[in-house]
Design an enzyme around this catalytic site. Sequence first.
Site, PDB file in Angstrom:
ATOM      1  N   PRO A 116      57.088  20.603   2.546  1.00 40.13           N
ATOM      2  CA  PRO A 116      57.007  20.168   1.157  1.00 40.13           C
ATOM      3  C   PRO A 116      57.029  21.302   0.132  1.00 40.13           C
ATOM      4  O   PRO A 116      56.404  22.348   0.339  1.00 40.13           O
ATOM      5  CB  PRO A 116      55.669  19.419   1.092  1.00 40.13           C
ATOM      6  CG  PRO A 116      54.904  19.872   2.283  1.00 40.13           C
ATOM      7  CD  PRO A 116      55.921  20.199   3.330  1.00 40.13           C
ATOM      8  N   ASN A 117      57.749  21.045  -0.925  1.00 43.02           N
ATOM      9  CA  ASN A 117      57.851  21.917  -2.106  1.00 43.02           C
ATOM     10  C   ASN A 117      58.683  23.173  -1.890  1.00 43.02           C
ATOM     11  O   ASN A 117      58.936  23.911  -2.844  1.00 43.02           O
ATOM     12  CB  ASN A 117      56.445  22.289  -2.636  1.00 43.02           C
ATOM     13  CG  ASN A 117      55.663  21.057  -3.043  1.00 43.02           C
ATOM     14  OD1 ASN A 117      56.169  20.255  -3.825  1.00 43.02           O
ATOM     15  ND2 ASN A 117      54.485  20.868  -2.502  1.00 43.02           N
ATOM     16  N   ARG A 175      59.679  27.733  -8.532  1.00 43.12           N
ATOM     17  CA  ARG A 175      58.253  27.421  -8.363  1.00 43.12           C
ATOM     18  C   ARG A 175      57.411  28.695  -8.292  1.00 43.12           C
ATOM     19  O   ARG A 175      57.732  29.579  -7.493  1.00 43.12           O
ATOM     20  CB  ARG A 175      58.158  26.673  -7.030  1.00 43.12           C
ATOM     21  CG  ARG A 175      56.795  26.530  -6.468  1.00 43.12           C
ATOM     22  CD  ARG A 175      56.871  26.139  -4.994  1.00 43.12           C
ATOM     23  NE  ARG A 175      55.542  25.728  -4.583  1.00 43.12           N
ATOM     24  CZ  ARG A 175      55.137  25.682  -3.324  1.00 43.12           C
ATOM     25  NH1 ARG A 175      55.954  26.016  -2.346  1.00 43.12           N
ATOM     26  NH2 ARG A 175      53.926  25.310  -3.039  1.00 43.12           N
ATOM     27  N   TYR A 203      56.060  33.218  -4.854  1.00 32.77           N
ATOM     28  CA  TYR A 203      57.092  32.852  -3.884  1.00 32.77           C
ATOM     29  C   TYR A 203      58.440  33.522  -4.111  1.00 32.77           C
ATOM     30  O   TYR A 203      59.354  33.331  -3.316  1.00 32.77           O
ATOM     31  CB  TYR A 203      57.264  31.325  -3.854  1.00 32.77           C
ATOM     32  CG  TYR A 203      56.011  30.585  -3.434  1.00 32.77           C
ATOM     33  CD1 TYR A 203      55.447  30.818  -2.182  1.00 32.77           C
ATOM     34  CD2 TYR A 203      55.384  29.687  -4.282  1.00 32.77           C
ATOM     35  CE1 TYR A 203      54.288  30.156  -1.781  1.00 32.77           C
ATOM     36  CE2 TYR A 203      54.228  29.012  -3.896  1.00 32.77           C
ATOM     37  CZ  TYR A 203      53.685  29.249  -2.648  1.00 32.77           C
ATOM     38  OH  TYR A 203      52.540  28.594  -2.260  1.00 32.77           O
ATOM     39  N   ASN A 216      58.127  26.760   8.260  1.00 35.51           N
ATOM     40  CA  ASN A 216      57.235  26.901   7.110  1.00 35.51           C
ATOM     41  C   ASN A 216      56.853  25.482   6.708  1.00 35.51           C
ATOM     42  O   ASN A 216      57.623  24.776   6.056  1.00 35.51           O
ATOM     43  CB  ASN A 216      57.908  27.631   5.954  1.00 35.51           C
ATOM     44  CG  ASN A 216      56.922  27.889   4.811  1.00 35.51           C
ATOM     45  OD1 ASN A 216      55.816  27.349   4.792  1.00 35.51           O
ATOM     46  ND2 ASN A 216      57.333  28.709   3.853  1.00 35.51           N
ATOM     47  N   ALA A 229      52.134  23.124   2.573  1.00 31.34           N
ATOM     48  CA  ALA A 229      50.722  22.699   2.554  1.00 31.34           C
ATOM     49  C   ALA A 229      50.325  21.914   3.802  1.00 31.34           C
ATOM     50  O   ALA A 229      49.151  21.893   4.176  1.00 31.34           O
ATOM     51  CB  ALA A 229      50.451  21.868   1.298  1.00 31.34           C
ATOM     52  N   HIS A 257      47.979  23.296   6.571  1.00 30.29           N
ATOM     53  CA  HIS A 257      46.523  23.369   6.505  1.00 30.29           C
ATOM     54  C   HIS A 257      45.812  22.096   6.939  1.00 30.29           C
ATOM     55  O   HIS A 257      44.602  22.100   7.106  1.00 30.29           O
ATOM     56  CB  HIS A 257      46.104  23.753   5.075  1.00 30.29           C
ATOM     57  CG  HIS A 257      46.890  24.914   4.538  1.00 30.29           C
ATOM     58  ND1 HIS A 257      46.889  26.143   5.156  1.00 30.29           N
ATOM     59  CD2 HIS A 257      47.759  25.034   3.487  1.00 30.29           C
ATOM     60  CE1 HIS A 257      47.688  26.975   4.490  1.00 30.29           C
ATOM     61  NE2 HIS A 257      48.233  26.321   3.475  1.00 30.29           N
ATOM     62  N   ASP A 262      50.505  17.908  16.569  1.00 32.95           N
ATOM     63  CA  ASP A 262      50.738  17.146  17.794  1.00 32.95           C
ATOM     64  C   ASP A 262      52.216  17.117  18.162  1.00 32.95           C
ATOM     65  O   ASP A 262      52.564  17.121  19.349  1.00 32.95           O
ATOM     66  CB  ASP A 262      50.207  15.714  17.641  1.00 32.95           C
ATOM     67  CG  ASP A 262      48.683  15.650  17.678  1.00 32.95           C
ATOM     68  OD1 ASP A 262      48.042  16.674  17.995  1.00 32.95           O
ATOM     69  OD2 ASP A 262      48.134  14.577  17.380  1.00 32.95           O
ATOM     70  N   GLU A 277      55.291  30.125  13.158  1.00 31.02           N
ATOM     71  CA  GLU A 277      54.848  29.656  11.828  1.00 31.02           C
ATOM     72  C   GLU A 277      55.065  30.789  10.826  1.00 31.02           C
ATOM     73  O   GLU A 277      54.649  31.921  11.090  1.00 31.02           O
ATOM     74  CB  GLU A 277      53.358  29.280  11.923  1.00 31.02           C
ATOM     75  CG  GLU A 277      52.754  28.915  10.585  1.00 31.02           C
ATOM     76  CD  GLU A 277      51.257  28.591  10.700  1.00 31.02           C
ATOM     77  OE1 GLU A 277      50.811  28.064  11.733  1.00 31.02           O
ATOM     78  OE2 GLU A 277      50.548  28.885   9.720  1.00 31.02           O
ATOM     79  N   HIS A 329      55.014  32.015   6.514  1.00 31.61           N
ATOM     80  CA  HIS A 329      54.654  31.758   5.122  1.00 31.61           C
ATOM     81  C   HIS A 329      55.195  32.883   4.268  1.00 31.61           C
ATOM     82  O   HIS A 329      55.098  34.060   4.648  1.00 31.61           O
ATOM     83  CB  HIS A 329      53.134  31.672   4.952  1.00 31.61           C
ATOM     84  CG  HIS A 329      52.552  30.581   5.773  1.00 31.61           C
ATOM     85  ND1 HIS A 329      52.666  29.261   5.419  1.00 31.61           N
ATOM     86  CD2 HIS A 329      51.904  30.604   6.969  1.00 31.61           C
ATOM     87  CE1 HIS A 329      52.101  28.514   6.358  1.00 31.61           C
ATOM     88  NE2 HIS A 329      51.638  29.305   7.307  1.00 31.61           N
ATOM     89  N   SER A 384      54.040  33.638   1.187  1.00 38.09           N
ATOM     90  CA  SER A 384      52.892  34.316   0.578  1.00 38.09           C
ATOM     91  C   SER A 384      51.882  34.714   1.657  1.00 38.09           C
ATOM     92  O   SER A 384      51.914  34.185   2.782  1.00 38.09           O
ATOM     93  CB  SER A 384      52.219  33.384  -0.441  1.00 38.09           C
ATOM     94  OG  SER A 384      51.687  32.241   0.217  1.00 38.09           O
ATOM     95  N   ARG A 405      44.715  34.254  -0.473  1.00 40.37           N
ATOM     96  CA  ARG A 405      44.710  33.192  -1.487  1.00 40.37           C
ATOM     97  C   ARG A 405      43.474  32.296  -1.309  1.00 40.37           C
ATOM     98  O   ARG A 405      42.497  32.718  -0.715  1.00 40.37           O
ATOM     99  CB  ARG A 405      46.026  32.414  -1.393  1.00 40.37           C
ATOM    100  CG  ARG A 405      47.249  33.306  -1.650  1.00 40.37           C
ATOM    101  CD  ARG A 405      48.545  32.537  -1.566  1.00 40.37           C
ATOM    102  NE  ARG A 405      48.584  31.465  -2.565  1.00 40.37           N
ATOM    103  CZ  ARG A 405      49.475  30.470  -2.531  1.00 40.37           C
ATOM    104  NH1 ARG A 405      50.397  30.431  -1.578  1.00 40.37           N
ATOM    105  NH2 ARG A 405      49.452  29.536  -3.458  1.00 40.37           N
ATOM    106  N   ARG A 451      43.661  27.764   2.218  1.00 37.77           N
ATOM    107  CA  ARG A 451      44.928  28.212   2.838  1.00 37.77           C
ATOM    108  C   ARG A 451      44.694  29.153   4.017  1.00 37.77           C
ATOM    109  O   ARG A 451      45.632  29.576   4.679  1.00 37.77           O
ATOM    110  CB  ARG A 451      45.809  28.916   1.814  1.00 37.77           C
ATOM    111  CG  ARG A 451      46.262  28.017   0.687  1.00 37.77           C
ATOM    112  CD  ARG A 451      47.255  28.719  -0.219  1.00 37.77           C
ATOM    113  NE  ARG A 451      47.246  28.123  -1.531  1.00 37.77           N
ATOM    114  CZ  ARG A 451      47.948  27.038  -1.882  1.00 37.77           C
ATOM    115  NH1 ARG A 451      48.746  26.450  -1.042  1.00 37.77           N
ATOM    116  NH2 ARG A 451      47.856  26.544  -3.111  1.00 37.77           N
TER     117      ARG A 451
HETATM  118  C1  DQA Z   1      53.360  28.482   1.931  1.00 34.20           C
HETATM  119  C2  DQA Z   1      51.837  28.628   1.768  1.00 34.20           C
HETATM  120  C3  DQA Z   1      51.166  27.254   1.675  1.00 34.20           C
HETATM  121  O1  DQA Z   1      49.757  27.403   1.523  1.00 34.20           O
HETATM  122  C4  DQA Z   1      51.702  26.490   0.484  1.00 34.20           C
HETATM  123  O2  DQA Z   1      51.131  25.197   0.442  1.00 34.20           O
HETATM  124  C5  DQA Z   1      53.191  26.430   0.452  1.00 34.20           C
HETATM  125  C6  DQA Z   1      53.953  27.621   0.819  1.00 34.20           C
HETATM  126  C7  DQA Z   1      54.091  29.852   1.893  1.00 34.20           C
HETATM  127  O3  DQA Z   1      55.240  29.907   2.320  1.00 34.20           O
HETATM  128  O4  DQA Z   1      53.519  30.844   1.425  1.00 34.20           O
HETATM  129  O5  DQA Z   1      53.768  25.432   0.084  1.00 34.20           O
HETATM  130  O6  DQA Z   1      53.625  27.885   3.187  1.00 34.20           O
END
Ligand code: DQA
Length: 147
Positions: A11-12, A19, A24, A75, A78, A81, A88, A99, A101, A103, A108, A112
Amino acid sequence: MSHKILILNGPNLNLLGTREKSLYGQATLADILNELQAYAEAQGIELRSFQSNSEGALVDAIHEARSWADGLVLNAGAYTHYSIALRDAIAGVGLPVVEVHISNVHAREEFRHKSVLAPVCLGVIAGFGRWSYFLGLDALLRHLAEN
Ligand code: DQA
């Protein structure tokens, strides 16, 4: 043997480049995926990518990956978390997952700092901006070469 890897974004991450740029960066998801694609092609690696804002669609993509992929760079945004469903799915398909990220999640907010996915992933790379994806891909390829 040439490997097939899924780059999966949650997401996002479709908002990258617009953003919270201080966190980011300026690159869009398309910019990052294009660069990654060129990087992978040069090594004879096949990359496919998928982004969704929906947890169920991400679970489905992980399930589908079982039929064609050797591993994933994920990635989960959110969902990292708190999504037990994604955890699963990763454990269920048994594919190696790195995994990543953009950031440094540990620098943070406290919510997170915890990843419910990390225990079922090979490892975690965080804090290197868009390079986290490249480092994650490298880590996965090195793992695949040895296993
Ligand atoms: C993220 C870090 C997450 O905490 C956040 O919700 C994101 C981006 C990152 O790539 O730094 O959406 O996964």
